[in-house]
Motif scaffolding. Structure first.
Motif, PDB file in Angstrom:
ATOM      1  N   GLY A  87      12.814   6.973  10.643  1.00 41.85           N
ATOM      2  CA  GLY A  87      13.402   5.696  11.056  1.00 41.85           C
ATOM      3  C   GLY A  87      13.148   4.576  10.064  1.00 41.85           C
ATOM      4  N   LEU A  88      12.896   4.954   8.806  1.00 44.55           N
ATOM      5  CA  LEU A  88      12.630   3.947   7.768  1.00 44.55           C
ATOM      6  C   LEU A  88      13.741   3.945   6.738  1.00 44.55           C
ATOM      7  CD1 LEU A  88       8.841   4.710   7.443  1.00 44.55           C
ATOM      8  CD2 LEU A  88       9.819   2.583   8.311  1.00 44.55           C
ATOM      9  N   ARG A  89      13.761   2.894   5.904  1.00 47.62           N
ATOM     10  CA  ARG A  89      14.825   2.703   4.913  1.00 47.62           C
ATOM     11  C   ARG A  89      14.222   2.538   3.523  1.00 47.62           C
ATOM     12  NH1 ARG A  89      20.236   2.828   6.177  1.00 47.62           N
ATOM     13  NH2 ARG A  89      20.426   1.519   4.335  1.00 47.62           N
ATOM     14  N   PRO A  90      14.988   2.900   2.467  1.00 45.55           N
ATOM     15  CA  PRO A  90      14.479   2.649   1.112  1.00 45.55           C
ATOM     16  C   PRO A  90      14.213   1.166   0.875  1.00 45.55           C
ATOM     17  CG  PRO A  90      16.794   3.352   1.051  1.00 45.55           C
ATOM     18  CD  PRO A  90      16.304   3.572   2.441  1.00 45.55           C
ATOM     19  N   GLU A  91      14.956   0.303   1.605  1.00 50.82           N
ATOM     20  CA  GLU A  91      14.728  -1.148   1.473  1.00 50.82           C
ATOM     21  C   GLU A  91      13.287  -1.506   1.866  1.00 50.82           C
ATOM     22  OE1 GLU A  91      17.284   0.301   2.882  1.00 50.82           O
ATOM     23  OE2 GLU A  91      19.169  -0.773   2.553  1.00 50.82           O
ATOM     24  N   ASP A  92      12.714  -0.749   2.829  1.00 49.48           N
ATOM     25  CA  ASP A  92      11.318  -1.006   3.232  1.00 49.48           C
ATOM     26  C   ASP A  92      10.374  -0.728   2.066  1.00 49.48           C
ATOM     27  OD1 ASP A  92      12.000  -1.611   5.952  1.00 49.48           O
ATOM     28  OD2 ASP A  92      12.196   0.524   6.351  1.00 49.48           O
ATOM     29  N   VAL A  93      10.658   0.352   1.326  1.00 52.76           N
ATOM     30  CA  VAL A  93       9.803   0.710   0.182  1.00 52.76           C
ATOM     31  C   VAL A  93      10.023  -0.292  -0.955  1.00 52.76           C
ATOM     32  CG1 VAL A  93       9.265   2.524  -1.493  1.00 52.76           C
ATOM     33  CG2 VAL A  93       9.879   3.146   0.853  1.00 52.76           C
ATOM     34  N   LEU A  94      11.292  -0.665  -1.185  1.00 50.70           N
ATOM     35  CA  LEU A  94      11.592  -1.644  -2.245  1.00 50.70           C
ATOM     36  C   LEU A  94      10.908  -2.981  -1.943  1.00 50.70           C
ATOM     37  CD1 LEU A  94      15.368  -0.860  -2.903  1.00 50.70           C
ATOM     38  CD2 LEU A  94      13.433  -0.373  -4.408  1.00 50.70           C
ATOM     39  N   GLU A  95      10.870  -3.349  -0.656  1.00 53.85           N
ATOM     40  CA  GLU A  95      10.214  -4.601  -0.271  1.00 53.85           C
ATOM     41  C   GLU A  95       8.721  -4.542  -0.611  1.00 53.85           C
ATOM     42  OE1 GLU A  95      11.220  -5.930   3.722  1.00 53.85           O
ATOM     43  OE2 GLU A  95       9.300  -6.963   3.824  1.00 53.85           O
ATOM     44  N   GLU A  96       8.102  -3.395  -0.332  1.00 52.78           N
ATOM     45  CA  GLU A  96       6.676  -3.237  -0.633  1.00 52.78           C
ATOM     46  C   GLU A  96       6.441  -3.264  -2.151  1.00 52.78           C
ATOM     47  OE1 GLU A  96       4.051  -3.408   1.090  1.00 52.78           O
ATOM     48  OE2 GLU A  96       2.571  -2.645  -0.331  1.00 52.78           O
ATOM     49  N   LEU A  97       7.317  -2.583  -2.905  1.00 50.31           N
ATOM     50  CA  LEU A  97       7.187  -2.607  -4.370  1.00 50.31           C
ATOM     51  C   LEU A  97       7.389  -4.024  -4.893  1.00 50.31           C
ATOM     52  CD1 LEU A  97       9.049   0.681  -5.397  1.00 50.31           C
ATOM     53  CD2 LEU A  97       6.593   0.219  -5.582  1.00 50.31           C
ATOM     54  N   GLY A  98       8.333  -4.761  -4.259  1.00 53.80           N
ATOM     55  CA  GLY A  98       8.573  -6.155  -4.645  1.00 53.80           C
ATOM     56  C   GLY A  98       7.349  -7.018  -4.389  1.00 53.80           C
ATOM     57  N   ARG A  99       6.687  -6.753  -3.266  1.00 52.14           N
ATOM     58  CA  ARG A  99       5.479  -7.509  -2.930  1.00 52.14           C
ATOM     59  C   ARG A  99       4.390  -7.272  -3.980  1.00 52.14           C
ATOM     60  NH1 ARG A  99       0.747  -6.930  -0.762  1.00 52.14           N
ATOM     61  NH2 ARG A  99       0.909  -4.676  -0.541  1.00 52.14           N
ATOM     62  N   ARG A 100       4.355  -6.027  -4.499  1.00 58.29           N
ATOM     63  CA  ARG A 100       3.312  -5.662  -5.469  1.00 58.29           C
ATOM     64  C   ARG A 100       3.668  -6.082  -6.895  1.00 58.29           C
ATOM     65  NH1 ARG A 100       2.182   0.690  -4.012  1.00 58.29           N
ATOM     66  NH2 ARG A 100       1.926   0.430  -1.763  1.00 58.29           N
ATOM     67  N   PHE A 101       4.970  -6.370  -7.124  1.00 54.55           N
ATOM     68  CA  PHE A 101       5.437  -6.591  -8.497  1.00 54.55           C
ATOM     69  C   PHE A 101       4.667  -7.728  -9.161  1.00 54.55           C
ATOM     70  CE2 PHE A 101       8.281  -8.061 -11.868  1.00 54.55           C
ATOM     71  CZ  PHE A 101       8.581  -6.858 -12.480  1.00 54.55           C
ATOM     72  N   GLY A 102       4.151  -7.443 -10.333  1.00 53.04           N
ATOM     73  CA  GLY A 102       3.428  -8.465 -11.089  1.00 53.04           C
ATOM     74  C   GLY A 102       1.960  -8.561 -10.708  1.00 53.04           C
ATOM     75  N   LEU A 103       1.544  -7.824  -9.664  1.00 54.87           N
ATOM     76  CA  LEU A 103       0.137  -7.844  -9.250  1.00 54.87           C
ATOM     77  C   LEU A 103      -0.550  -6.644  -9.904  1.00 54.87           C
ATOM     78  CD1 LEU A 103      -2.102  -8.985  -7.358  1.00 54.87           C
ATOM     79  CD2 LEU A 103      -1.235  -7.458  -5.579  1.00 54.87           C
ATOM     80  N   SER A 104      -1.453  -6.926 -10.806  1.00 55.10           N
ATOM     81  CA  SER A 104      -2.140  -5.859 -11.523  1.00 55.10           C
ATOM     82  C   SER A 104      -2.865  -4.935 -10.549  1.00 55.10           C
ATOM     83  CB  SER A 104      -3.149  -6.490 -12.496  1.00 55.10           C
ATOM     84  OG  SER A 104      -4.233  -5.616 -12.693  1.00 55.10           O
ATOM     85  N   GLY A 105      -2.750  -3.629 -10.779  1.00 51.95           N
ATOM     86  CA  GLY A 105      -3.438  -2.663  -9.928  1.00 51.95           C
ATOM     87  C   GLY A 105      -4.943  -2.866  -9.978  1.00 51.95           C
ATOM     88  N   ILE A 106      -5.442  -3.288 -11.109  1.00 53.29           N
ATOM     89  CA  ILE A 106      -6.890  -3.523 -11.261  1.00 53.29           C
ATOM     90  C   ILE A 106      -7.309  -4.730 -10.408  1.00 53.29           C
ATOM     91  CG2 ILE A 106      -8.656  -4.281 -12.913  1.00 53.29           C
ATOM     92  CD1 ILE A 106      -7.193  -2.504 -14.998  1.00 53.29           C
ATOM     93  N   ASP A 107      -6.504  -5.836 -10.479  1.00 53.49           N
ATOM     94  CA  ASP A 107      -6.809  -7.032  -9.673  1.00 53.49           C
ATOM     95  C   ASP A 107      -6.699  -6.728  -8.180  1.00 53.49           C
ATOM     96  OD1 ASP A 107      -7.092  -8.357 -12.037  1.00 53.49           O
ATOM     97  OD2 ASP A 107      -5.134  -9.368 -11.965  1.00 53.49           O
ATOM     98  N   GLU A 108      -5.660  -5.970  -7.810  1.00 50.18           N
ATOM     99  CA  GLU A 108      -5.434  -5.648  -6.395  1.00 50.18           C
ATOM    100  C   GLU A 108      -6.619  -4.860  -5.836  1.00 50.18           C
ATOM    101  OE1 GLU A 108      -4.520  -3.283  -3.017  1.00 50.18           O
ATOM    102  OE2 GLU A 108      -4.717  -2.385  -5.008  1.00 50.18           O
ATOM    103  N   LYS A 109      -7.128  -3.902  -6.636  1.00 54.12           N
ATOM    104  CA  LYS A 109      -8.249  -3.068  -6.181  1.00 54.12           C
ATOM    105  C   LYS A 109      -9.514  -3.923  -6.053  1.00 54.12           C
ATOM    106  CE  LYS A 109     -10.411   1.387  -7.002  1.00 54.12           C
ATOM    107  NZ  LYS A 109     -10.324   2.647  -7.732  1.00 54.12           N
ATOM    108  N   ALA A 110      -9.700  -4.828  -7.002  1.00 50.23           N
ATOM    109  CA  ALA A 110     -10.879  -5.707  -6.978  1.00 50.23           C
ATOM    110  C   ALA A 110     -10.838  -6.597  -5.736  1.00 50.23           C
ATOM    111  CB  ALA A 110     -10.923  -6.548  -8.243  1.00 50.23           C
TER     112      ALA A 110
END
Ligand SMILES: N=c1c2ncn([C@@H]3O[C@H](COP(=O)(O)OP(=O)(O)OP(=O)(O)O)[C@@H](O)[C@H]3O)c2ncn1[C@@H]1O[C@H](COP(=O)(O)O)[C@@H](O)[C@H]1O
Length: 114
Positions: A87-110
């Protein structure tokens, strides 16, 4: 079954494909690969996702760019079937990727670890 061929624009393609995969939830399993997968259920879909992930890994290890693209397409396709089944859409995944965009994985983990 006649599905309109979507334009190659990425978001349009994902949206159009997701619409078809959603529509297949109620379709005849004898007439459609996706309807058959939905009919078999979650475990069958997860098995395909696992198989396609393994085949993508093997293609990358072999280093053939065309095969990597082919197997990744199979993997993406089956994860899209999984999303539709849940019951999910690719738009849900794109929204999550958009939320993460530009946020360094290292900073996010910290930030997560306080
Ligand atoms: N993009 C795809 C797509 N990619 C891969 N596949 C199918 O996914 C399967 C991949 O599994 P394998 O490579 O393991 O091949 P297989 O041995 O035939 O598969 P199994 O018998 O093990 O399930 C193949 O049957 C492919 O044809 C796809 N089937 C459908 N689509 C899209 O989904 C739409 C709806 O498809 P139907 O529901 O079949 O009309 C189509 O119009 C396409 O846009």
């Amino acid at each position: 079954m006649s599905d309109m061929k979507p334009s190659p624009d990425t978001t349009t393609l994902l949206t159009a494909l997701a619409d078809v995969l959603e529509e297949r939830l109620g379709a005849d399993p004898g007439a459609s690969y996706v309807a058959k997968l939905h009919h078999k259920g979650l475990d069958a879909i997860l098995k395909k996702v696992g198989e396609e992930a393994t085949e993508t890994v093997m293609a990358a290890k072999d280093g053939d760019p065309r095969q990597i693209v082919y197997e990744t397409a199979d993997l993406w396709f089956h994860t899209l079937v999984l999303l539709a089944h849940c019951g999910l859409r690719p738009e849900d995944v794109l929204e999550e990727l958009g939320r993460r965009f530009g946020l360094s994985g290292i900073d996010e983990k910290a930030a997560r670890k306080g």
